[in-house]
Scaffold this active site. Structure first.
Site, short mmCIF file in Angstrom:
data_model
loop_
_atom_site.label_atom_id
_atom_site.label_comp_id
_atom_site.label_asym_id
_atom_site.label_seq_id
_atom_site.Cartn_x
_atom_site.Cartn_y
_atom_site.Cartn_z
CD GLU A 18 -2.54 -0.86 3.02
OE1 GLU A 18 -2.87 -0.42 3.57
OE2 GLU A 18 -3.39 -2.04 2.97
CB CYS A 19 0.83 4.29 0.41
SG CYS A 19 0.72 6.42 0.10
N GLY A 20 2.93 4.01 0.51
CA GLY A 20 4.92 4.09 0.16
C GLY A 20 4.99 2.41 -0.19
#
Length: 129
Positions: A18-20
């Site tokens: 997720e995300c990073g």
């Protein structure tokens, strides 16, 4: 660590990012300093810095049939040249939507921070398959 993630990807180890973590799977990532850095290379895309917050807030993630897969939120100053096309993010009480995420038997990856409680069975099936 990059090599361990690359090896895991080559051996079809389950990856949920997720995300990073999603940006970490890219080929390169532009840092806040404007320089480009090598990443794991599992997703054939480049991560880059944006000038403002993009795709902020709560969303529902829908599959190709329009069924809700999960709820999530996004909050980031980075973007991707290929953010994924396997799910559609829909803002509540809005007409805004966009394609996002990679979903395969071995990978769930994208910018959204998933709320696992909205569909624990989806994540369980991914991990157990």
């Amino acid at each position: 660590m990059l090599e361990a993630v690359r090896t895991a990807g080559r051996h079809r180890v389950k990856i949920l990012a997720e995300c990073g973590g999603f940006l970490y799977l890219h080929e390169t990532l532009e840092g806040a300093d404007g320089l480009s850095y090598p990443m794991a290379g599992i997703i054939r895309a480049k991560g880059y810095r944006t000038d403002k917050l993009s795709r902020f807030g709560y969303i529902s993630l829908l599959d190709s049939h329009g069924n809700q897969v999960a709820r999530a939120h996004e909050f980031h100053y980075w973007d991707s040249t290929l953010p994924g096309m396997d799910l559609k993010a829909v803002k509540p009480f809005s007409t805004r939507s966009w394609n996002c995420m990679y979903v395969t038997h071995e990978l769930i990856a994208g910018f959204p921070h998933l709320y696992y409680g909205s569909n624990p069975q989806w994540i369980r099936e991914f991990l157990e398959s």
